[in-house]
Enzyme design. Structure first.
Site, PDB file in Angstrom:
ATOM      1  N   ASP A 459      31.643  44.352 -26.582  1.00 33.57           N
ATOM      2  CA  ASP A 459      32.270  45.538 -26.019  1.00 33.57           C
ATOM      3  C   ASP A 459      31.571  45.942 -24.718  1.00 33.57           C
ATOM      4  OD1 ASP A 459      30.213  45.894 -27.956  1.00 33.57           O
ATOM      5  OD2 ASP A 459      30.639  48.028 -28.103  1.00 33.57           O
ATOM      6  N   GLU A 678      18.172  44.947 -22.258  1.00 38.14           N
ATOM      7  CA  GLU A 678      19.226  44.495 -23.166  1.00 38.14           C
ATOM      8  C   GLU A 678      19.940  43.265 -22.633  1.00 38.14           C
ATOM      9  OE1 GLU A 678      23.209  46.610 -25.117  1.00 38.14           O
ATOM     10  OE2 GLU A 678      22.644  47.022 -23.051  1.00 38.14           O
TER      11      GLU A 678
END
Length: 801
Positions: A459, A678
């Site tokens: 996503d 990340e």
């Protein structure tokens, strides 16, 4: 001049405990400060006399002499005597010119500081220079402060430490610990903090599943014993994933209870205690599904087998009580799962469990495989996720309304036209739409696909825009093929080819068809017969045929997603096509075509990008970047490709890709105060990304505390792929273009060589735009006896590290 020292008059500060130089912070900075009688000149310095002359800047010259290679050097390791608070103040004042409490290449300070040497009791000084040494100094000072130290004797070797060794050490001894959580009386305050909670209520709330009265009573007792928590304990209904019920919790978000164990409290009594687990980090402060798989690979490399095992225990608990392995362990995730990795995760851990009690190990694996079989039948090959016509499974979760965990403005551009249509503000329209008083079928369709995108883990991406719930994605088919092979192999090799299922649920018909799925009342029940390996190997072989029929494109030498509604392939080129190598469902010929024809489309300077630039399309103000598209690189894609390539015998390609990604990680670590983010822009080699949520794991002060879960794992796993020479080259930040040479690597279709890869230049560009060890065996694949059917064993060519 060196930062001032303040210690008792007439004494020397000494540290003669001889701790290992590269030990973790708790060992290195533990213990008490010690003093001894001082020499006269040292004492005079303590009173304020300082014979050292400060650096002088002016008229474009600097008085400090340049160090030469032939300068006299001390034979003993150099150590510095440092006043912690004063030096922190001076470092930040002098070097942190952008005020972010980090020392990076974007800071405009002199990148030079004198520190008093320990052998002279601070009288003489030595210069430390450069971003890496100064950022390491700031990190060490922050760690010393954490341990209550006012003064330290610091080894120079900690400031010049090999960056690969330093990052790997920090991950193993610091980051994993900082990311570890427990849901019990001791851990509730930390785990209940939810950065995604937009309701304004910050008091903790915990939801306990139906059928766990002892657990509910435990938390009620915690609420009584710790009234300052204002803990709200709620018990869920028997079917907690009903979409209407889950939507009713939107304004009452809370953490979901996870597995607990009985332990002795030292008084002869058994009490409940939470089983530790690792969270991804940053805004993701709960147990996640597919993050946990990759995190567990890193934990296994670092020897934390029991910590990884505990996360499987939580997944077994979630399948039993919540019906699935949840996207995350919060109330708003009750309808959603994520990519399935449970079987491989369980087998990886099983292969590293203590061999002294094999019977208990078998019982543990049995619970995990039983849970995986239930999840397989009730979630992945059950409607609505299963498309009976093709036999392809899809990400297609239930749910109603707008996902509440997103940022407040995330869907504003989608909702504005509908709000204008009804003459309402976006907020008013959102409330009425969620309540069901306004019906908008087109919006329902949009959010069906949006929830599917979130279930996919990707996503968001233009690959899935407004169609995800209809796609039989290649990654999901590969994962389910792996499930089928793993379950069959475990039944055959560990459980003597028969496994009894203890929970009662419907077994989906095989092979699937619209006719066989028409009447679920005729399906077999799970307890009606034993599970045998033959059925699971047949399912795997059948799925391989379905994958080849619907997802393989011979002319393009790549696997694609298949749209079950439009009944055609979706020609977005995704790096998840290489998950077929990880799963073992590609033939040798398909593997060769993937590597020789398609790998170059995804390989850039920093590793593998999520998809190709051509598939993503043009970016504009009206069509912004999506974080799971080109040019971004994520740890799951790297690890899956490394393992898959190694499995089919392409170890050199796996090593090259691992080198690229670890080089990118290491340069960011060196240049940006130890950052472990990340994700990365793998074309520009930058963690300063401008897509959706930005980046996670980069907002820290002075010292990185956690890194980011799966990025930590990628580093530890990636190091197991590198040769000694490659590891040395990464530690010196040798570019892949230099190390491999332009002719020695697959050339990507994109001309990434034209992009600027200077970290300072990239960082400054970004600022202008946005100014307002243990060696594992076969990491990612367990030994063939537990991971491959007979038909697959011949194919596997996994090299030993």
């Amino acid at each position: 001049m060196a930062p001032a020292l303040t210690h008792p008059t007439g004494v020397n500060f000494v540290d003669d405990q001889h701790r290992p130089v590269h030990s973790d912070a708790s060992t290195y900075y533990g213990g008490e400060e010690r003093f001894s009688r001082g020499r006269t000149y040292s004492a005079s310095f303590a009173h304020g006399y300082n014979p050292k002359r400060p650096p002088v800047f002016g008229d474009e010259w600097h008085q400090r002499t340049r160090r030469m290679s032939h300068d006299e050097k001390s034979s003993a390791p150099r150590r510095f005597l440092i006043d912690v608070e004063e030096t922190i103040r001076v470092v930040l004042e002098q070097e942190d010119t952008d005020g972010d409490f980090q020392i990076s290449v974007t800071d405009a300070g002199p990148k030079l500081m004198a520190l008093g040497t320990a052998t002279s009791n601070g009288f003489k000084s030595f210069d430390i220079r450069g971003t890496y040494m100064l950022s390491n100094l700031l990190q060490e000072l922050a760690l010393a402060r954490d341990h209550g130290r006012k003064r330290i004797v610091l080894d120079e070797a900690r400031l010049t430490e090999n960056p690969v060794d330093r990052l790997s050490r920090m991950i193993k001894y610091s980051f994993w610990n900082a990311l570890t959580r427990r849901i019990d009386g001791e851990g509730l305050e930390i785990i209940c903090a939810d950065p995604k909670n937009r309701t304004g209520r910050v008091n903790p709330r915990i939801y306990v599943p139906h059928g766990e009265p002892a657990m509910a009573e435990y938390y009620r007792q915690v609420a009584k014993e710790k009234p300052h928590l204002n803990l709200d304990v709620q018990v869920l209904p028997p079917k907690p994933d009903d979409p209407v019920f889950v939507k009713s919790l939107n304004n009452k978000p809370g953490i979901l209870a996870l597995a607990m164990q009985e332990v002795d409290n030292g008084k002869g009594q058994k009490v409940l205690k939470g089983i530790p687990f690792v969270v991804p980090g940053a805004r993701f402060n709960e147990l996640y599904n597919w993050d946990s798989y990759f995190i567990s690979l890193g934990l296994l490399v670092d020897g934390y087998v029991n910590l990884a095992k505990g996360m499987v225990d939580h997944f077994i608990f979630e399948i039993k009580h919540y019906g699935k392995i949840l996207n995350g362990s919060r109330s708003y995730y009750l309808c959603r799962t994520q990519p399935p990795f449970l079987t491989d995760m369980a087998l990886q851990i099983y292969n590293q469990l203590d061999r002294s009690d094999m019977e208990e190990n078998r019982r543990w694996l049995k619970r995990a495989i039983q849970a995986a079989i239930k999840e397989y039948h009730t979630i992945w090959v059950a409607e609505p996720r299963m498309d009976p016509k093709t036999g392809l499974s899809r990400y297609r979760p239930d749910g109603l309304g707008i996902p509440p965990e997103t940022e407040a403005t995330h869907f504003t551009h989608i909702l504005e036209p509908y709000a204008e249509k009804h003459g309402l503000s976006v907020l008013e329209f959102s409330e009425r739409y969620n309540e069901g008083t306004i019906k908008e079928p087109e919006l329902d369709e949009y959010f069906l696909h949006d929830r599917a995108v979130r279930e996919s883990g990707h996503d968001t991406t233009y690959r899935f825009e407004k169609r995800c719930a209809n796609l039989g994605t290649i990654d999901l088919q590969a994962l389910l093929y792996k499930y089928e092979v793993d379950i069959g192999t475990a039944i055959r090799e560990v459980f003597d080819d028969e496994l009894e299922l203890e929970e009662d649920f419907a077994l989906t018909p095989f092979p699937p068809s619209p006719e066989s799925y028409a009447d679920p009342s005729k399906w077999e029940r799970s307890r009606s017969r034993l599970q045998r390996s033959e059925e699971w190997f047949k399912r795997a072989e059948w799925r391989k045929g379905v994958i080849d029929k619907y997802c393989w494109n011979e002319s393009k030498a790549l696997y694609f997603d298949y749209d079950t509604v439009q009944e055609k392939q979706s020609l977005y080129e995704s790096v998840t096509a290489f998950w077929t190598l990880w799963a073992g469902c590609a033939s040798e010929e398909q593997c060769w075509k993937l590597i020789s024809h398609s790998l170059k489309k995804f390989e850039v300077l920093g590793g593998l990008v999520s998809g190709t630039e051509e598939s993503r399309g043009k970016i504009s103000l009206d069509r912004p970047n999506r974080q799971w598209d080109y040019p971004y690189a994520w740890p799951p894609h790297q690890i899956m490709a490394w393992v898959g390539l190694e499995r089919y015998g392409y170890l050199e390609d796996a090593q090259r890709l691992a080198y690229r990604f670890l080089y990118m990680m290491t340069t960011a670590f060196v240049d940006f105060n130890g950052v472990v983010p990340e994700k990365f822009d793998a074309v520009k080699l930058s963690h300063l990304v401008d897509a959706e949520y930005g980046n996670q794991g980069i907002d820290f002060k002075m010292v990185p505390r956690e890194g980011f879960g799966w990025m930590n794992a990628a580093y530890q796993v990636g190091l197991t792929y590198l040769s000694t020479g490659m590891r040395r080259a990464v530690s010196t930040c040798t570019s892949p273009e230099v190390f491999f040479g332009q002719s020695g690597s697959a050339q990507p279709a994109q001309n990434y060589a034209a992009a600027s890869n200077d970290p300072l230049g990239l960082a400054m560009d970004t600022l202008k735009l946005s100014s307002p060890v243990m060696q594992p065996t076969n990491v990612g694949t367990a030994p063939p006896d537990l991971h491959e059917s007979e038909g697959q064993q011949d194919k596997s060519k996994t090299a030993q590290h």
